[in-house]
Design an enzyme around this catalytic site. Sequence first.
Site, PDB file in Angstrom:
ATOM      1  N   LYS A  79      55.969  36.336  50.115  1.00  0.00           N
ATOM      2  CA  LYS A  79      55.147  37.182  49.220  1.00  0.00           C
ATOM      3  C   LYS A  79      55.928  38.164  48.648  1.00  0.00           C
ATOM      4  O   LYS A  79      56.426  38.906  49.584  1.00  0.00           O
ATOM      5  CB  LYS A  79      53.798  37.286  49.256  1.00  0.00           C
ATOM      6  N   LEU A 180      37.105  36.373  36.195  1.00  0.00           N
ATOM      7  CA  LEU A 180      37.235  35.241  35.129  1.00  0.00           C
ATOM      8  C   LEU A 180      38.693  35.680  34.529  1.00  0.00           C
ATOM      9  O   LEU A 180      38.981  35.691  33.362  1.00  0.00           O
ATOM     10  CB  LEU A 180      36.102  35.445  33.978  1.00  0.00           C
ATOM     11  N   VAL A 183      42.657  31.692  36.895  1.00  0.00           N
ATOM     12  CA  VAL A 183      42.083  30.920  37.501  1.00  0.00           C
ATOM     13  C   VAL A 183      40.613  30.698  37.278  1.00  0.00           C
ATOM     14  O   VAL A 183      40.031  29.552  37.033  1.00  0.00           O
ATOM     15  CB  VAL A 183      42.528  30.678  38.988  1.00  0.00           C
TER      16      VAL A 183
HETATM   17  P1  NAD Z   1      43.918  37.293  37.397  1.00  0.00           P
HETATM   18  O1  NAD Z   1      44.462  38.589  37.719  1.00  0.00           O
HETATM   19  O2  NAD Z   1      44.243  36.693  36.292  1.00  0.00           O
HETATM   20  O3  NAD Z   1      42.072  37.358  37.359  1.00  0.00           O
HETATM   21  C1  NAD Z   1      41.592  38.177  38.350  1.00  0.00           C
HETATM   22  C2  NAD Z   1      40.265  38.621  37.572  1.00  0.00           C
HETATM   23  O4  NAD Z   1      39.435  39.266  38.490  1.00  0.00           O
HETATM   24  C3  NAD Z   1      40.431  39.536  36.257  1.00  0.00           C
HETATM   25  O5  NAD Z   1      39.794  38.972  35.323  1.00  0.00           O
HETATM   26  C4  NAD Z   1      39.783  40.886  36.850  1.00  0.00           C
HETATM   27  O6  NAD Z   1      39.459  41.594  36.085  1.00  0.00           O
HETATM   28  C5  NAD Z   1      38.874  40.203  37.777  1.00  0.00           C
HETATM   29  N1  NAD Z   1      38.465  41.188  39.008  1.00  0.00           N
HETATM   30  C6  NAD Z   1      39.200  41.956  39.620  1.00  0.00           C
HETATM   31  N2  NAD Z   1      38.483  42.707  40.482  1.00  0.00           N
HETATM   32  C7  NAD Z   1      37.213  42.371  40.516  1.00  0.00           C
HETATM   33  C8  NAD Z   1      35.951  42.538  41.089  1.00  0.00           C
HETATM   34  N3  NAD Z   1      35.660  43.460  42.355  1.00  0.00           N
HETATM   35  N4  NAD Z   1      34.917  41.989  40.861  1.00  0.00           N
HETATM   36  C9  NAD Z   1      35.041  41.069  39.740  1.00  0.00           C
HETATM   37  N5  NAD Z   1      36.095  40.807  39.065  1.00  0.00           N
HETATM   38  C10 NAD Z   1      37.108  41.291  39.403  1.00  0.00           C
HETATM   39  O7  NAD Z   1      44.233  36.499  38.702  1.00  0.00           O
HETATM   40  P2  NAD Z   1      44.282  34.936  39.086  1.00  0.00           P
HETATM   41  O8  NAD Z   1      45.562  34.529  38.604  1.00  0.00           O
HETATM   42  O9  NAD Z   1      43.121  34.525  38.249  1.00  0.00           O
HETATM   43  O10 NAD Z   1      44.000  34.868  40.503  1.00  0.00           O
HETATM   44  C11 NAD Z   1      42.664  35.076  41.172  1.00  0.00           C
HETATM   45  C12 NAD Z   1      42.802  34.987  42.615  1.00  0.00           C
HETATM   46  O11 NAD Z   1      43.201  33.762  43.052  1.00  0.00           O
HETATM   47  C13 NAD Z   1      43.649  35.880  43.151  1.00  0.00           C
HETATM   48  O12 NAD Z   1      43.089  36.408  44.477  1.00  0.00           O
HETATM   49  C14 NAD Z   1      44.896  35.337  43.642  1.00  0.00           C
HETATM   50  O13 NAD Z   1      45.902  35.858  44.333  1.00  0.00           O
HETATM   51  C15 NAD Z   1      44.493  33.690  43.647  1.00  0.00           C
HETATM   52  N6  NAD Z   1      45.254  32.687  43.428  1.00  0.00           N
HETATM   53  C16 NAD Z   1      45.614  32.459  42.164  1.00  0.00           C
HETATM   54  C17 NAD Z   1      46.454  31.506  41.982  1.00  0.00           C
HETATM   55  C18 NAD Z   1      46.968  31.185  40.588  1.00  0.00           C
HETATM   56  O14 NAD Z   1      47.546  29.968  40.571  1.00  0.00           O
HETATM   57  N7  NAD Z   1      46.933  32.176  39.750  1.00  0.00           N
HETATM   58  C19 NAD Z   1      46.942  30.627  43.126  1.00  0.00           C
HETATM   59  C20 NAD Z   1      46.351  30.530  44.183  1.00  0.00           C
HETATM   60  C21 NAD Z   1      45.615  31.844  44.374  1.00  0.00           C
END
Ligand code: NAD
Length: 349
Positions: A79, A180, A183
Amino acid sequence: MRITAIDAEEHEEVYRVEDAEAGLKGFIAVHSTRLGPAAGGLRMRVYRCDDEALRDVLNLSRGMTFKNAAADLPLGGGKAVIIGDPSHDKTPAILRAMGRAIGQLEGRYWTAEDMGMTPDDMAVIAAETPFVAGLAGGDFASGDPSPVTALGVFNAVRRATRHRLGYDSLYGLTVSVQGLGNVGRHLAQLVHGDGAHLVVTDIDPARVAAAIAEWGAEAAAEDDIYKTGADIFAPCAIGGVLNAETIPQLRARVVVGAANNQLATPADGDRMAQRGILYAPDFVANGGGIINVAAEILKVADRPSWVASKLTALDATMEAILVAARTEGVSPNAVAERIVAERMSRAAA
Ligand code: NAD
C-alpha cells in the site's frame, strides 16, 4: 525525490517518500510478496501526524496481504499513502514524484486507486512507472475498481443476511450506509435495487442530498449512524469504526461493508460476536476491487469473464467462512484469517 528505508518488523520493505519541491510526503509499505508482487492502492488523505500515516500504511498493506490471499490472487500485500487533502493539495507534481518512488521498487509493489485517487491520477503516475493499474485506457486497462468492489460487498451483504436473518433478498429490510463515496454510492444503488430501505450518512452533505433524491434514503447524523434501526450496517468510509464505543450502540444484526480495517482491535471482533452481530470480514467482503485491478496487473485477456468467475469464487469463500464460523462457534474473522494462513503456508511450501 528521496526514498528512505524504515525498519518495520513484520513488513518486507517500508519507505518514507519525500519531495520538497513537489510538496510530497508519504509512505510505501510492502507487507508480503510471498504470493506474488505486492499490490494495493494509493491513498491520499489528511493525517494528524506522520506517525498516523505510517500506522495507516502498515495496517493497510498487511490487510492487502490478507485480501489478496482471500481472493486467491497470485499477489502479495502492499500500500502507499500521500499525506494531504486530495481536494486541495493533489497536484501532478506530487503524483509524478510518488510514481518515481514506486518505480524504484522495480515491480515489487503495484499501485492503483484508493481513497482520494481517480483513474486520471493513475494516468499521471503511469508517466513515471509501469507498475500502476486501475487505468482508464490502454492495453488491459481496468478503470475504476469501485463498482466491482461494491458488487462484491453486495454479494457479501446478501450472504451474511441469509445466514443471520434467514432472508434470500434484502426486500423490505433496512440497510445503513456510512460513506457515499465511490463504493458506498454504488452499494447503495444495488441495495436499493434489491428492495431495501436506505439510511445514509456522509460528511459531505451533497452526497446525502443526492441519496435522498435518488433512492428516497433517510439521512442520519454522522455519529447517529450506529444506532439507527437498520437491519444491516455497511461501513464504507474509514477504518476503525467498529470499536468499544460504537459496538454497544449497534442495533443492526449484520455488518458488512467496503471500508478496510473496520475492527479497531481484534477484541472488537469478539465484542461483535458476543452481541450476536454477524460481522463479515472486510478483507473478504471488499476483495472485488483488487480482483478487477489484478486482471490488469496479470494482463488477463478476457477481463469481464475472469472477474465474474473470481467474484463467484470469492462469494463461495465467504459462504464457506460463514458456515465454518457457525459450525465451529468461532468468529468469521478467525476462520477467514485461518484460510489466509493456510493459503500462505501452501505457497511457502
Ligand atoms: P471515497 O473517498 O470515494 O468515499 C469515502 C466517502 O466517505 C466519502 O464520501 C467521504 O465524504 C465519506 N466519509 C469520510 N469520513 C466519513 C465519516 N466519518 N462518516 C461518514 N462519511 C465519511 O472512498 P471509496 O473508494 O468509496 O472507499 C471507501 C472505503 O472502502 C475506504 O475505506 C477504502 O479503503 C475501502 N475500499 C475501497 C475500494 C475501492 O474499490 N474504491 C476497494 C476496497 C476497499
